[in-house]
Motif scaffolding. Structure first.
Motif, PDB file in Angstrom:
ATOM      1  N   PRO A   1       7.689   1.393  -7.680  1.00 40.72           N
ATOM      2  CA  PRO A   1       6.926   1.962  -6.632  1.00 40.72           C
ATOM      3  C   PRO A   1       7.707   1.359  -5.396  1.00 40.72           C
ATOM      4  O   PRO A   1       7.470   2.242  -4.314  1.00 40.72           O
TER       5      PRO A   1
ATOM      6  N   SER B   1       0.884  -1.331  -0.098  1.00 47.18           N
ATOM      7  CA  SER B   1      -0.185   0.031  -0.096  1.00 47.18           C
ATOM      8  C   SER B   1       0.889   1.254  -0.070  1.00 47.18           C
ATOM      9  O   SER B   1       1.943   1.119   0.329  1.00 47.18           O
ATOM     10  N   ASP B   2       0.352   2.263  -0.178  1.00 48.11           N
ATOM     11  CA  ASP B   2       1.043   3.769  -0.275  1.00 48.11           C
ATOM     12  C   ASP B   2       1.551   3.767   1.235  1.00 48.11           C
ATOM     13  O   ASP B   2       2.359   4.869   1.232  1.00 48.11           O
TER      14      ASP B   2
END
Length: 529
Positions: free
Chosen positions: A300, A210-211
Motif C-alpha cells: 500500500p 493514511s489514505d
C-alpha cells in the motif's frame, strides 16, 4: 547590604520567628541584613545556630545572599502558570499561619520583592511579606530551598525576554486552518520487525500512515528518549499521519526501556558509549529499509515514501540523536575533561552524555544527507557536541525547550546550544512545561508519590499537559509542511504571533528564530558563573 523596598505594604515583616523542631527564636529584618553582609549570626542566636550543622548554616546564609535574575513582570507571569502555582504552594508550606492565606500573602511578597532595583532575593521577599510577624519552619525550609536552583529562575527570565514585544498587543492572524485538529486521512498502523545483521541490531518500527499519503510529503522518523519506547509520541505520529505524512517510530535496542530493565537486573550496562553512534545509524538503516518498501510491488505504500526527503523528530536523548544525524559533530574527546570529577553536579541528561567520553575517536560525523530537517524536543546537547559541534548542523532545525525541565535544563541543554546552530532555525519555549510534558500519556509513568527533588519530580503530565501537546501537534505539522508544496500555507504557525495566540494562562508559549540581545544577556550571565 540593605534591603530598600520601592513600595512597602502597610504591614510588612519586621520580625522573623524561626522554628526548628520544638525550638523557636526571633530575629529582626535588620539582623538578617547583617547576616547577609557579614555571614555571621548575632550572638543572641548562637544557642540556636549551634543546633545546626555547618552545611545548614551555610545554606541559610547562601539562600539569603542569592540574587535571582527575575523581574516583576516575569515573576507575576510565572506565578500565573501551573508550575508557578506548584512553586508557590511548596514555598507556602515553609510559612506557619493560623489561616489558609499563606500562598496568597507569599505571592504578594514575591511580586513586590521582584521590583527591587538590585534584583529579587529571599531577604527582599521576607521583608515584603504583608505581616509584621513571619514564622518559618526551618526543617521544611531546608527541604524546599534545596529544590530551588538559580538556573531554573534564569530560564524564566530568558523565556520572558525572548518575546517582550508580545506583551502589549494581541496578535492579528488569519489562520488557514486549525492545525491542532486531525487531518482528513484515516490513520492506519502496522509494525516492521527489522534486523541489521551487520550490527546485530533488532529494530522494531511502528508505521503510521493514511489514505492521503503522498510522495510529495517527507517521510518522518521518530527517535525516542533514553530508557523509553517507540510509542512515546504516538499522539503526534497519528496527527501527522492524518495529514498524509508517513511516520516511522523506531525503537533503539541499546537505550530503550527493555535495556534499562536488563541493566537493573545486572545483565548489561545502562548505556554503552557505542549507542551514541548506533542510534543515528539506526535511523539511516530504517531509511534504507523504507526505500526497499517503497519499491515493493502491491504494498500500500509503494511509490509513496519520499526517502530522499526525511524529517527526524527526536525527544530528549533522541533530540541529541536528531542533531547528530543533522550534522552536529559528536566530540567525545572534549568530554574527558568536562565530565571528570563533576558528575555530582551534573543534570541527568549531562550524566548520560558523559558516557560518550569512552569512545576512541576525537570526533564523529554521522550526517545522513537524506535527512532534510529535524525537530529536537527537549534535547541533550550541552556536552556531547563540545564547543563547536553544533556549528556543523546543515539543515533547518526546530528546538523545543521547557522552562521547568530538570532532566535536560532548558538554558544549558537547548538555549545555549541554539545560538551555535546555523540558520535557518526556530526555538520554541514552553513556559511552565517540564521534561515529560510533551510525551504521550500512554508512555508516561505516573508521577504520583514520586519525590520532588532538584534533579527530578514535579512533572506536568497527562491531562495537565494537554495544551502543550496540542501546541506541539501544530508546530511540528507546520515544520514538516515546510518540505512540501504547501510550505507557505503553514508558515504562519511558525511565528511568534501564533505562539502567543496558542498560549494559555497555564502555559505561555514563545517562538523565535534568533535570540534577542536582552535574552542573550541572561545567557552570558549564566556562562560567566
Amino acid at each position: 547590604m540593605s534591603v530598600q523596598l520601592t513600595a512597602k505594604p502597610s504591614q510588612a515583616a519586621e520580625t522573623v520567628v524561626v522554628r526548628y523542631g520544638s525550638f523557636a527564636e526571633s530575629i529582626s529584618i535588620a539582623e538578617l541584613e547583617n547576616v547577609v553582609k557579614t555571614g555571621k549570626f548575632p550572638d543572641s542566636f548562637k544557642s540556636y545556630t549551634n543546633r545546626l550543622s555547618e552545611e545548614q548554616r551555610n545554606l541559610i546564609v547562601g539562600a539569603l545572599r542569592t540574587k535571582i535574575p527575575i523581574n516583576v513582570v516575569t515573576m507575576s507571569n510565572l506565578l500565573n502558570t501551573q508550575i508557578g502555582t506548584t512553586i508557590l504552594e511548596d514555598l507556602a508550606t515553609v510559612i506557619h499561619r493560623e489561616d489558609d492565606a499563606g500562598a496568597k500573602a507569599l505571592r504578594a511578597s514575591l511580586v513586590l520583592a521582584a521590583t527591587q532595583p538590585k534584583g529579587f532575593s529571599l531577604l527582599s521577599s521576607i521583608a515584603a511579606y504583608p505581616s509584621k510577624r513571619l514564622e518559618i519552619d526551618l526543617n521544611q525550609a531546608f527541604r524546599v530551598f534545596k529544590n530551588l536552583n538559580t538556573a531554573f529562575w534564569q530560564t524564566q527570565q530568558f523565556m520572558s525576554a525572548i518575546a517582550p514585544q508580545l506583551a502589549s498587543r494581541e496578535p492579528q492572524l488569519s489562520l488557514p486552518m486549525d492545525a491542532t485538529q486531525p487531518g482528513s486521512g484515516k490513520v492506519e498502523e502496522f509494525t516492521l520487525d527489522l534486523n541489521d545483521d551487520k550490527r546485530n541490531r533488532n529494530l522494531p518500527v511502528d508505521i503510521y500512515w493514511s489514505d492521503t499519503a503522498t510522495v510529495e510529503k517527507p517521510v518522518i522518523v521518530f527517535t525516542h528518549g533514553f530508557g523509553s519506547v517507540r510509542t512515546e509520541l504516538r499522539y503526534l505520529a497519528s496527527h501527522l499521519a492524518s495529514y498524509g505524512f508517513v511516520v516511522a517510530a523506531l525503537e533503539h535496542p541499546g537505550s530503550n526501556a527493555a535495556n534499562n530493565k536488563a541493566a537493573i537486573e545486572g545483565k548489561t550496562r545502562l548505556l554503552k558509549p557505542q549507542e551514541f553512534l548506533h542510534r543515528p545509524q539506526d535511523i539511516s538503516f530504517v531509511i534504507d529499509e523504507l526505500e526497499k518498501l517503497n519499491q515493493t510491488a502491491d504494498h500500500p505504500l509503494q511509490g509513496k515514501l519520499a526517502t530522499n526527503k526525511v524529517m527526524v523528530v527526536g525527544y530528549s536523548f533522541g533530540g541529541g540523536t536528531a542533531l547528530s544525524i543533522a550534522g552536529a559533530s559528536l566530540q567525545p574527546y572534549s568530554l574527558k575533561q568536562r565530565c571528570k570529577g563533576n558528575l555530582a553536579i551534573l543534570s541527568f541528561g549531562q550524566g548520560i552524555q558523559c558516557i560518550a567520553h569512552e569512545l576512541p575517536e576525537k570526533s564523529y560525523q554521522l550526517r545522513d544527507k537524506r535527512v532534510k530537517s529535524i525537530v529536537a524536543l527537549n534535547p541533550t546537547s550541552s556536552l556531547m557536541f563540545g564547543e563547536t559541534g553544533l556549528g556543523s548542523v546543515e539543515i533547518p532545525t526546530l528546538v523545543l525547550a521547557s522552562s521547568a525541565d530538570k532532566t535536560n535544563p532548558a538554558l544549558t541543554e537547548q538555549i545555549i546550544g541554539f545560538r551555535k546552530i546555523p540558520c535557518p532555525k526556530w526555538l520554541v519555549g514552553i513556559v511552565g512545561g517540564t521534561h515529560l510534558s510533551v510525551k504521550d500519556p500512554i508512555a508516561t509513568i505516573s508521577q504520583e508519590g514520586k519525590p520532588n527533588t532538584p534533579l527530578s519530580g514535579g512533572e506536568v503530565i497527562g491531562e495537565q499537559a494537554a495544551d502543550i501537546r496540542k501546541f506541539v501537534k501544530a508546530i511540528v505539522l507546520a515544520f514538516a509542511a515546510q518540505l512540501t508544496p504547501e510550505a507557505d500555507k503553514y508558515k504562519v504557525f511558525l511565528t511568534p504571533d501564533y505562539a502567543q495566540l496558542a498560549s494559555t494562562k497555564e502555559f505561555p508559549f514563545r517562538l523565535v528564530t534568533e535570540i534577542p540581545d536582552d535574552a542573550a544577556t541572561v545567557i552570558e550571565q549564566l556562562a560567566n558563573q
